[in-house]
Design an enzyme around this catalytic site. Structure first.
Site, PDB file in Angstrom:
ATOM      1  N   ASP A  13       6.118  -1.674 -15.192  1.00  0.00           N
ATOM      2  CA  ASP A  13       4.897  -1.265 -14.979  1.00  0.00           C
ATOM      3  C   ASP A  13       3.760  -1.898 -15.935  1.00  0.00           C
ATOM      4  O   ASP A  13       4.261  -1.771 -17.281  1.00  0.00           O
ATOM      5  CB  ASP A  13       4.740   0.174 -15.194  1.00  0.00           C
ATOM      6  CG  ASP A  13       3.446   0.819 -14.804  1.00  0.00           C
ATOM      7  OD1 ASP A  13       3.708   1.988 -13.999  1.00  0.00           O
ATOM      8  OD2 ASP A  13       2.292   0.605 -15.208  1.00  0.00           O
ATOM      9  N   ASP A 107       0.878  -2.235  -9.531  1.00  0.00           N
ATOM     10  CA  ASP A 107       1.382  -2.895 -10.900  1.00  0.00           C
ATOM     11  C   ASP A 107       2.759  -2.361 -11.074  1.00  0.00           C
ATOM     12  O   ASP A 107       3.188  -2.246 -12.390  1.00  0.00           O
ATOM     13  CB  ASP A 107       0.216  -2.570 -11.736  1.00  0.00           C
ATOM     14  CG  ASP A 107       0.416  -1.196 -12.620  1.00  0.00           C
ATOM     15  OD1 ASP A 107       0.995  -0.174 -11.790  1.00  0.00           O
ATOM     16  OD2 ASP A 107       0.195  -0.955 -13.748  1.00  0.00           O
ATOM     17  N   GLU A 108       3.467  -1.726 -10.221  1.00  0.00           N
ATOM     18  CA  GLU A 108       4.840  -1.266 -10.666  1.00  0.00           C
ATOM     19  C   GLU A 108       5.966  -1.400  -9.760  1.00  0.00           C
ATOM     20  O   GLU A 108       5.681  -1.537  -8.379  1.00  0.00           O
ATOM     21  CB  GLU A 108       4.793   0.081 -11.110  1.00  0.00           C
ATOM     22  CG  GLU A 108       4.400   1.043  -9.910  1.00  0.00           C
ATOM     23  CD  GLU A 108       4.558   2.461 -10.202  1.00  0.00           C
ATOM     24  OE1 GLU A 108       5.034   2.897 -11.018  1.00  0.00           O
ATOM     25  OE2 GLU A 108       3.452   3.224  -9.764  1.00  0.00           O
TER      26      GLU A 108
HETATM   27  P1  TTP Z   1      -1.282   2.682 -13.959  1.00  0.00           P
HETATM   28  O1  TTP Z   1      -0.037   2.025 -13.936  1.00  0.00           O
HETATM   29  O2  TTP Z   1      -0.957   4.321 -13.496  1.00  0.00           O
HETATM   30  O3  TTP Z   1      -2.235   2.602 -15.004  1.00  0.00           O
HETATM   31  P2  TTP Z   1      -2.473   1.395 -15.848  1.00  0.00           P
HETATM   32  O4  TTP Z   1      -1.623   0.216 -15.615  1.00  0.00           O
HETATM   33  O5  TTP Z   1      -4.011   1.191 -16.069  1.00  0.00           O
HETATM   34  O6  TTP Z   1      -1.979   1.832 -17.392  1.00  0.00           O
HETATM   35  P3  TTP Z   1      -0.356   2.162 -17.915  1.00  0.00           P
HETATM   36  O7  TTP Z   1       0.456   1.824 -16.961  1.00  0.00           O
HETATM   37  O8  TTP Z   1      -0.472   1.249 -19.220  1.00  0.00           O
HETATM   38  O9  TTP Z   1      -0.399   3.446 -18.460  1.00  0.00           O
HETATM   39  O10 TTP Z   1      -2.067   2.246 -12.891  1.00  0.00           O
HETATM   40  C1  TTP Z   1      -2.369   0.687 -12.059  1.00  0.00           C
HETATM   41  C2  TTP Z   1      -3.536   0.699 -11.916  1.00  0.00           C
HETATM   42  O11 TTP Z   1      -4.013   1.237 -10.797  1.00  0.00           O
HETATM   43  C3  TTP Z   1      -4.681   0.872 -12.915  1.00  0.00           C
HETATM   44  O12 TTP Z   1      -4.827  -0.262 -13.702  1.00  0.00           O
HETATM   45  C4  TTP Z   1      -6.078   1.031 -12.206  1.00  0.00           C
HETATM   46  C5  TTP Z   1      -5.470   1.616 -10.952  1.00  0.00           C
HETATM   47  N1  TTP Z   1      -5.710   3.227 -10.872  1.00  0.00           N
HETATM   48  C6  TTP Z   1      -6.932   3.682 -10.410  1.00  0.00           C
HETATM   49  O13 TTP Z   1      -7.655   2.995  -9.750  1.00  0.00           O
HETATM   50  N2  TTP Z   1      -7.124   5.077 -10.531  1.00  0.00           N
HETATM   51  C7  TTP Z   1      -6.063   6.029 -11.058  1.00  0.00           C
HETATM   52  O14 TTP Z   1      -6.492   6.941 -11.193  1.00  0.00           O
HETATM   53  C8  TTP Z   1      -4.875   5.137 -11.667  1.00  0.00           C
HETATM   54  C9  TTP Z   1      -4.148   6.026 -12.328  1.00  0.00           C
HETATM   55  C10 TTP Z   1      -4.883   3.967 -11.476  1.00  0.00           C
HETATM   56 MG    MG Z   2       0.449   0.560 -15.147  1.00  0.00          MG
END
Ligand code: TTP
Ligand code: MG
Length: 421
Positions: A13, A107-108
């Site tokens: 992720d 992103d995962e």
């Molecule tokens: P995440 O992987 O949940 O968050 P992140 O990558 O920003 O941070 P981390 O993994 O380090 O905790 O989500 C991936 C992307 O999806 C995030 O960069 C932006 C988008 N996203 C939104 O648009 N709205 C949201 O509520 C969430 C959780 C994510």
């Molecule tokens: Mg992320």
């Protein structure tokens, strides 16, 4: 208990994904708070760099609140096209490590590295290789969890964040899980957590230790058995790459249960649209439409219906999905909805494109072909701007290609493609 012993399921992720891309593209933003999201009065935060998280800024927070919490941050609108490109780049690197990559979101992904060990080393070494290559080649940081199940791998990557690796070595699974709050179990929301607490169950270890029947008595058999299994790291789901999927679909667990047909149909439109877009991107058509529903008490049911001819058109799929939905009593409270398309066919996709499918009346076929063309155009826009950019305003109800066969209670075609975590 579980199918595999070794920590060969990786969950990868990216860290603060949208914000990290902005910091990559504009070096002056590195090391500083960056907040990406809707900038209007009613905008919400998509994500925040870890520098901004130090001030309490989080995803889904109203932007106005984020501005108050961290006024010195740089505030940016999302650039979906760029994020989609970077996502493809990272997924490409993962695909070069193992053929078994299951992307979960932008992103995962899960990566099954059981077969890559001979070449690339143990899971910790492979995780390090992934992190090094993604940093060098794509300029992004990510975290990796490695475990013997999908559930624990995803939990581990979360515990490793940011910029870390956590390998749950065989034999230590219980020690890692036991102290975590029960709310980390997939399927435990605030209401279930309150029930567990009333039973004196606070941690995952508490849930694992209690007799399954006691849990079933309190939560119902579906949820009770599910949580008991997860708490003991019993999660048989395998990593399934999209190309091997027997079905393509989309499903979602809701933060709060849905109770009306209107709410459910609104979600069903979105899920249908997502599933059909995936179908078209893969160059496939489907003959069977499946709807899955999970009620508030975790009872899960599915219904399927097969069409007269293969299709990749959202409007046709939605009409059927909506009829299938009508067979359920949504008033009980709906926790999860899913739409999946099965009986996939590549040849039929080519025929549909050429207008050769089935023996339908030609005028009707033209209309269907036109609509398919519009939807393909929408897919192109979606590709360029990301899935958030394009939403069908309405889905007109089709009056062709009615279903001709009822196949109730068929097994959900691909239980693995679920929202983990
Ligand atoms: P995440 O992987 O949940 O968050 P992140 O990558 O920003 O941070 P981390 O993994 O380090 O905790 O989500 C991936 C992307 O999806 C995030 O960069 C932006 C988008 N996203 C939104 O648009 N709205 C949201 O509520 C969430 C959780 C994510
Ligand atoms: Mg992320």
């Amino acid at each position: 208990m579980t199918a595999r012993r070794d920590a060969t399921i990786l969950h990868v992720d990216l860290d603060a994904f949208f914000a990290a891309v902005e910091q990559l593209d504009d070096p002056s933003l590195r090391g500083r708070p960056v907040i990406v999201g809707g900038l209007g009065n009613r905008g919400v935060v998509s994500t925040a760099s870890y520098e901004a998280r130090d001030f309490g800024v989080r995803s889904a927070m109203p932007m106005a609140r984020a501005r108050r919490a961290c006024p010195q941050a740089t505030f940016l609108r999302p650039r979906m096209a760029r994020y989609v490109d970077k996502s493809h780049e990272v997924m490409g690197i993962l695909a070069s490590i193992s053929p078994l990559v299951e992307q979960l979101s932008i992103d995962e992904a899960f990566v099954d590295v059981a077969g890559a060990r001979r070449m690339l080393g143990d899971p910790a070494e492979i995780a390090a290789t992934i992190r090094r290559r993604v940093l060098e080649e794509a300029g992004l940081c990510l975290s990796v969890g490695a475990a013997s199940t999908k559930f624990l791998a995803k939990l581990a990557s979360d515990l490793a964040k940011p910029d870390g690796i956590l390998v749950v070595e065989p034999g230590t699974e219980h020690a890692v899980l036991a102290p975590l709050p029960a709310s980390r179990l997939w399927g435990v929301g605030p209401a279930t957590m309150a029930k567990l607490e009333r039973m004196g169950l606070r941690t995952i270890g508490d849930v694992a230790a209690i007799d399954e029947q006691v849990l079933v008595g309190a939560l119902g058999s579906g949820l009770g058995r599910h949580l008991h299994a997860l708490a003991r790291n019993d999660d048989p789901r395998e990593v399934i790459p999209e190309r091997d999927a027997k079905s393509i679909g989309a499903e979602e667990t809701f933060a709060a249960d849905l109770h009306t047909v209107f709410e459910c149909e609104r979600e069903l439109v979105r899920l249908t649209d997502r599933a059909c877009a995936r179908l078209r991107t893969s160059g496939l058509t489907a003959r069977t439409v499946n709807v899955k529903i999970r009620f508030g008490d975790f009872e899960t049911r599915t219904r399927a219906r097969t069409l007269a001819g293969a299709t990749d058109v959202s409007t046709i799929v939605f009409a059927v999905a909506r009829e299938l939905l009508a067979e359920f009593d949504v008033g009980r409270g709906v926790r999860l909805l899913g739409v999946a398309l099965s009986r996939l066919d590549v040849v039929a996709a080519v025929q549909a494109t050429l207008g050769l499918a089935g023996d339908a009346h030609s005028e009707r076929r033209d209309r269907t072909a036109r609509r398919a063309a519009v939807e393909r155009a929408v897919d192109e826009v979606r590709d360029r701007f990301g899935s958030l950019a394009v939403r069908p305003a309405t889905l007109v109800e089709p009056n062709e290609d009615r279903p001709n066969e009822d196949r109730p209670n068929e097994d959900w075609p691909n239980e693995d493609r679920s929202t983990a975590g």
